[in-house]
Design a protein around this motif. Structure first.
Motif, short mmCIF file in Angstrom:
data_model
loop_
_atom_site.label_atom_id
_atom_site.label_comp_id
_atom_site.label_asym_id
_atom_site.label_seq_id
_atom_site.Cartn_x
_atom_site.Cartn_y
_atom_site.Cartn_z
N GLU A 173 -7.14 4.70 1.77
CA GLU A 173 -6.29 5.77 1.32
C GLU A 173 -6.37 6.41 -0.02
O GLU A 173 -6.67 7.66 -0.15
N ASP A 174 -6.51 5.84 -1.00
CA ASP A 174 -6.67 5.97 -2.23
C ASP A 174 -8.25 6.12 -2.91
O ASP A 174 -8.53 7.04 -3.47
N SER A 221 -7.84 -0.69 3.42
CA SER A 221 -6.99 0.40 2.60
C SER A 221 -7.73 1.39 1.76
O SER A 221 -8.52 1.05 0.51
N SER A 251 0.95 -1.16 -0.14
CA SER A 251 0.04 0.19 -0.01
C SER A 251 0.83 1.27 -0.01
O SER A 251 1.99 1.15 0.51
N THR A 252 0.53 2.24 -0.63
CA THR A 252 1.29 3.60 -0.53
C THR A 252 1.50 4.13 0.61
O THR A 252 2.36 4.86 0.96
N LYS A 253 0.59 3.72 1.61
CA LYS A 253 0.66 3.99 3.12
C LYS A 253 2.05 3.39 3.73
O LYS A 253 2.24 4.04 4.68
N SER A 282 -11.99 5.52 -1.28
CA SER A 282 -12.83 5.59 -0.12
C SER A 282 -13.69 4.34 0.21
O SER A 282 -13.92 3.72 -0.81
#
Lengths: 195, 58
Positions: free
Chosen positions: B30-31, B28, A111-113, B33
């Motif tokens: 983040e990119d 996940s 993940s980009t996080k 919703s």
């Protein structure tokens, strides 16, 4: 996944080392999912040495969903360099030099996080037998991520799950059977062999 | 539309469902919703039904 889209000449230093003529935009080509292999730590990857020189090209890879980047990793775009040179000289398409079994190796995608500095600002590198051979930041590439997605979609309509190999920096070179490789990119630290 | 294209479109949506599953499983967001994924889930299921019907008629 429908396809793997790859960029060529997206880092100026690599284009220079290949002595290629400058291009207005990076090149695009695709690989089929059948040549993709996700590498696990300690794997030994079989490669077709009998077909001539096999060169490594280390690249940031991202996975798309609705044209958004949902995961990032590092991969090797492997090339049969002798065959590619021969095909280029004849003016033929050189996809055969890029589409052999295991010619598209990727790490686990994260993940980009998982990249606290931002994946674009995190160094990615390849070590061959412990020696660093390639290292760069995606930020050094000619085309930014959003431009790549737009450009790729114009040429090869994107599907969810498609992967993009974003081009390689300088330092590409040949592999030989028995080499031990390590790919690093943020939380990724992956060692494996080629046989 | 021919049945090869319809089949490709069905498989592309099944791949989309798998990605949505992974994003939900990993939380996940983040990119993309959570709400956007749920909306896309509904749309994708509707599209799949339509495409399956098309495939059976081709």
């Amino acid at each position: 996944m429908d396809k793997i889209i790859c960029l060529g000449k997206n880092y100026a230093d690599h284009a220079a080392e290949m002595k290629d003529a400058p291009v207005e935009k990076p090149l695009l080509f695709i690989k089929p999912p059948s040549v993709l292999k996700e590498i696990k730590k300690g794997n030994s990857i079989d490669l077709p040495w009998e077909r001539g020189a096999i060169h490594f090209e280390t690249e940031v890879v991202f996975k798309l969903y609705k044209k958004n980047i949902i995961a990032v990793g590092v991969g090797l775009d492997l090339t049969l360099r002798d065959l590619q040179k021969e095909l280029k000289e004849k003016g033929h398409p050189w996809e055969r030099a890029k589409t052999f079994k295991n010619s598209c190796l990727i790490s686990e995608l994260k993940s980009t996080k998982d990249f606290p500095l931002g994946w674009e600002k995190t160094p990615f590198s390849l070590l061959v037998n412990g020696e660093k051979r390639q290292e760069a930041l995606f930020n050094q590439a000619i085309m930014r991520a959003d431009e790549i997605i737009h450009y790729a979609n114009e040429n090869f309509p994107l599907c969810d799950g498609d992967l993009i190999f974003t081009g390689t920096p300088a330092g590409v070179g040949p592999l030989k059977s028995g080499d031990q490789l390590t790919l690093k990119f943020g939380p990724i630290d992956l060692s494996f062999g080629v046989i | 539309m021919d049945r090869y294209k319809t089949s490709h479109d069905i498989l592309a949506r099944i791949e989309r469902l798998r990605i949505m599953h992974d994003l939900m499983k990993e939380k996940s967001f983040e990119d993309i919703s959570k709400e956007e994924i749920l909306t896309d889930l509904k749309t994708t299921c509707e599209e799949l039904e339509e495409l399956f019907l098309q495939l059976s008629d081709q």
